[in-house]
Design a protein around this motif. Structure first.
Motif, short mmCIF file in Angstrom:
data_model
loop_
_atom_site.label_atom_id
_atom_site.label_comp_id
_atom_site.label_asym_id
_atom_site.label_seq_id
_atom_site.Cartn_x
_atom_site.Cartn_y
_atom_site.Cartn_z
N TYR A 204 0.85 -1.19 0.00
CA TYR A 204 0.00 0.00 0.00
C TYR A 204 0.88 1.24 0.00
CZ TYR A 204 -3.49 3.42 1.49
OH TYR A 204 -4.31 4.51 1.57
N LYS B 4 -3.10 1.63 7.11
CA LYS B 4 -3.30 2.46 5.91
C LYS B 4 -3.57 3.92 6.30
CE LYS B 4 -5.15 -1.05 2.80
NZ LYS B 4 -6.36 -1.47 2.06
N ASP C 176 -1.27 7.09 5.26
CA ASP C 176 -1.86 8.26 4.60
C ASP C 176 -1.50 9.55 5.30
OD1 ASP C 176 -3.02 6.64 2.67
OD2 ASP C 176 -4.99 6.62 3.64
#
Length: 78
Positions: A3, A57, A61
């Motif tokens: 990711y 995640k 971010d």
């Protein structure tokens, strides 16, 4: 799972206590405020691995917003 330039792995510590570990896919350390981290364990003890990954995640971010954070080269140049 990959990711945004990081590999995320979930792991269980105790029964039903899931965590996530992130590491840059280029194997270089993440630098936060001048401190090098080869990998980071993220978040809280979640009840399932998907929740731990979702938390990781969200953390990834937020990385570009932190001062002193060095991102993977592909992400920094985008």
């Amino acid at each position: 799972m990959i990711y945004s330039g990081f590999e995320i792995k979930s792991f269980e510590v105790g029964k039903g206590q899931w965590h996530a570990r992130i590491q840059r896919i280029d194997q270089r350390p993440v630098v936060i405020d001048g401190i090098l981290f080869p990998m980071l364990d993220i978040g809280f003890a979640w009840s399932d691995p998907d929740a731990a990954i979702a938390d990781a995640k969200r953390t990834i971010d937020r990385f570009p917003q932190r001062s002193g954070m060095t991102l993977p080269v592909a992400e920094a140049s985008a």
